[in-house]
Motif scaffolding. Structure first.
Motif, PDB file in Angstrom:
ATOM      1  N   HIS A 198      33.361  49.448  46.410  1.00 50.84           N
ATOM      2  CA  HIS A 198      33.035  49.453  44.984  1.00 50.84           C
ATOM      3  C   HIS A 198      34.258  48.962  44.213  1.00 50.84           C
ATOM      4  N   ILE A 199      34.046  47.958  43.363  1.00 52.24           N
ATOM      5  CA  ILE A 199      35.123  47.473  42.499  1.00 52.24           C
ATOM      6  C   ILE A 199      34.773  47.876  41.065  1.00 52.24           C
ATOM      7  N   LYS A 200      35.623  48.709  40.479  1.00 50.93           N
ATOM      8  CA  LYS A 200      35.419  49.153  39.097  1.00 50.93           C
ATOM      9  C   LYS A 200      36.677  48.820  38.314  1.00 50.93           C
ATOM     10  N   LEU A 201      36.678  47.642  37.697  1.00 51.54           N
ATOM     11  CA  LEU A 201      37.812  47.174  36.908  1.00 51.54           C
ATOM     12  C   LEU A 201      37.303  46.694  35.554  1.00 51.54           C
ATOM     13  N   PRO A 202      37.877  47.217  34.444  1.00 46.27           N
ATOM     14  CA  PRO A 202      37.414  46.799  33.114  1.00 46.27           C
ATOM     15  C   PRO A 202      37.769  45.338  32.838  1.00 46.27           C
ATOM     16  N   LEU A 203      36.872  44.627  32.159  1.00 40.34           N
ATOM     17  CA  LEU A 203      37.039  43.198  31.929  1.00 40.34           C
ATOM     18  C   LEU A 203      37.097  42.892  30.438  1.00 40.34           C
ATOM     19  N   LEU A 204      38.028  42.015  30.081  1.00 36.47           N
ATOM     20  CA  LEU A 204      38.248  41.630  28.682  1.00 36.47           C
ATOM     21  C   LEU A 204      38.150  40.112  28.554  1.00 36.47           C
ATOM     22  N   LYS A 205      37.358  39.650  27.594  1.00 38.45           N
ATOM     23  CA  LYS A 205      37.268  38.214  27.326  1.00 38.45           C
ATOM     24  C   LYS A 205      38.471  37.760  26.504  1.00 38.45           C
ATOM     25  N   TRP A 206      38.937  36.544  26.771  1.00 41.21           N
ATOM     26  CA  TRP A 206      40.006  35.960  25.973  1.00 41.21           C
ATOM     27  C   TRP A 206      39.833  34.450  25.972  1.00 41.21           C
ATOM     28  N   THR A 207      40.572  33.766  25.130  1.00 38.78           N
ATOM     29  CA  THR A 207      40.443  32.316  24.982  1.00 38.78           C
ATOM     30  C   THR A 207      41.798  31.658  25.190  1.00 38.78           C
ATOM     31  N   THR A 208      41.829  30.611  25.999  1.00 36.74           N
ATOM     32  CA  THR A 208      43.080  29.890  26.252  1.00 36.74           C
ATOM     33  C   THR A 208      43.472  29.071  25.031  1.00 36.74           C
ATOM     34  N   ALA A 209      44.675  28.512  25.069  1.00 34.28           N
ATOM     35  CA  ALA A 209      45.162  27.699  23.950  1.00 34.28           C
ATOM     36  C   ALA A 209      44.279  26.478  23.722  1.00 34.28           C
ATOM     37  N   SER A 210      43.636  26.002  24.794  1.00 32.60           N
ATOM     38  CA  SER A 210      42.754  24.829  24.665  1.00 32.60           C
ATOM     39  C   SER A 210      41.342  25.206  24.242  1.00 32.60           C
ATOM     40  N   GLY A 211      41.095  26.512  24.026  1.00 36.48           N
ATOM     41  CA  GLY A 211      39.790  26.957  23.571  1.00 36.48           C
ATOM     42  C   GLY A 211      38.827  27.314  24.691  1.00 36.48           C
ATOM     43  N   GLU A 212      39.294  27.377  25.937  1.00 34.16           N
ATOM     44  CA  GLU A 212      38.440  27.696  27.062  1.00 34.16           C
ATOM     45  C   GLU A 212      38.272  29.212  27.194  1.00 34.16           C
ATOM     46  N   ARG A 213      37.034  29.633  27.430  1.00 33.45           N
ATOM     47  CA  ARG A 213      36.736  31.057  27.559  1.00 33.45           C
ATOM     48  C   ARG A 213      37.138  31.557  28.944  1.00 33.45           C
TER      49      ARG A 213
END
Length: 324
Positions: A198-213
């Motif tokens: 079981h992998i339970k790791l919280p995930l956070l979205k972020w955006t690179t300097a070039s605008g990539e998700r």
């Protein structure tokens, strides 16, 4: 006798390439009993059929001031309201090419296709159109086609599409309540240790300097849970099955990479040298495939157990690793 008897009513804001008015067209003997969609195709030559069907669905086409369906049969003396259709400009973006995809399941409420790798599920972010736009173009008479969930562009496999609003809401509710399961095959770099983990790791979205998700493991992120089961070892590589217990963006990709086992061919979270090595062998995709979907049907509650076999390219790669 004229084919169509016409009257006009004003309509502002139309394109120069389209008639400047709404037309009120009286049906003559020649078109008595004809379907209204076929009547419009002849009357409005050059207008894409998808535009005609959309105008009917939206109520912009009317017969005797009433809304109708595309298969409505006209009678002599009926008055058809024909809106000012816009014709594509010479420099307009190219039309969406209609396409059907390998069908795994379909009924009146939903359909499930086996999406190929390399095709986005919808347009946007530099992609002109995806699976849903191409399906809509192939089925212009469908009253509704809406994605029930997403797959990454390079992920292949089972993709659910709702054909009715209540089916869409039912599928969304199912996901919120954690009903059913979605299972994926992934080929990862490394010798996977545990038979089941079981992998339970919280995930956070972020955006690179070039605008990539992008997505990363972060204590401030959303809770995410993936169950990984070992299927077969190939020395330096392992075939695993990943079951989603939550549905976060890039969840399987980030969970596996953060555990030290990046997916082969992953251009965001994988190893560049490994991806290049497999590309030289002709494998030019990410090895992630949604192979099993077990859910209660959103309208009937009946259990659906759907499968999509590994694509040929993935099977061939596994055979190559077995013989190495």
């Amino acid at each position: 006798m004229p084919l169509f008897a016409m009257r006009k009513e004003s309509s502002p804001g139309t394109s120069p390439s389209a008639p400047a008015t709404v037309r009120m067209v009286e049906v003559t003997d020649e078109h008595d009993g004809q379907r209204v969609d076929n009547f419009l195709f002849r009357l409005c030559k050059g207008v894409p059929k998808s535009h005609v069907y959309k105008a009917i669905r939206d109520g912009n086409v009317r017969v005797n001031k009433g809304r109708i369906q595309a298969d409505h049969r006209l009678e002599k003396g009926d008055v058809v309201r024909v809106p000012p259709f816009r014709l594509p400009a010479p420099d307009a973006p190219r039309a969406v090419p209609p396409a059907e995809f390998p069908m795994v399941y379909e009924d009146e409420g939903m359909l499930v296709v086996d999406k190929p790798a390399g095709i986005a599920v919808h347009g946007g972010s530099g992609v002109a159109f995806g699976v849903i736009e191409r399906l809509r173009a192939a089925r212009p008479q469908a009253p509704m086609l809406e994605l029930a969930h997403r797959l990454d562009r390079e992920t292949s496999g089972l993709l659910m599409i709702a054909k009715k609003r209540n089916a869409l809401l039912g599928l969304h509710r199912m996901f919120r309540e954690g009903l059913g399961s979605k299972r994926y095959y992934a080929l990862v770099q490394g010798d996977w240790v545990n038979d089941r983990q079981h992998i339970k790791l919280p995930l956070l979205k972020w955006t690179t300097a070039s605008g990539e998700r992008r997505v990363r493991v972060d204590r401030e992120g959303q809770a995410a849970h993936t169950i990984v089961t070992l299927k077969q070892r190939f020395g330096r590589y392992s075939l695993v099955e990943a079951e989603l217990r939550t549905g976060r963006t890039h969840q399987i990709r980030v969970h596996l990479a953060a555990s030290g086992f990046p997916i082969v061919g992953d251009d965001k979270y994988g190893d560049d040298e490994t991806r290049a090595a497999f590309a030289r062998q002709g494998f030019n995709r990410m090895f992630l495939h949604a192979h099993q979907l077990t859910i209660p049907h959103p309208l009937t509650g009946e259990t659906l157990d759907l499968h999509a076999p590994l694509p040929r390219a993935c099977l061939q790669l596994l055979k190559t690793l077995e013989s190495a």
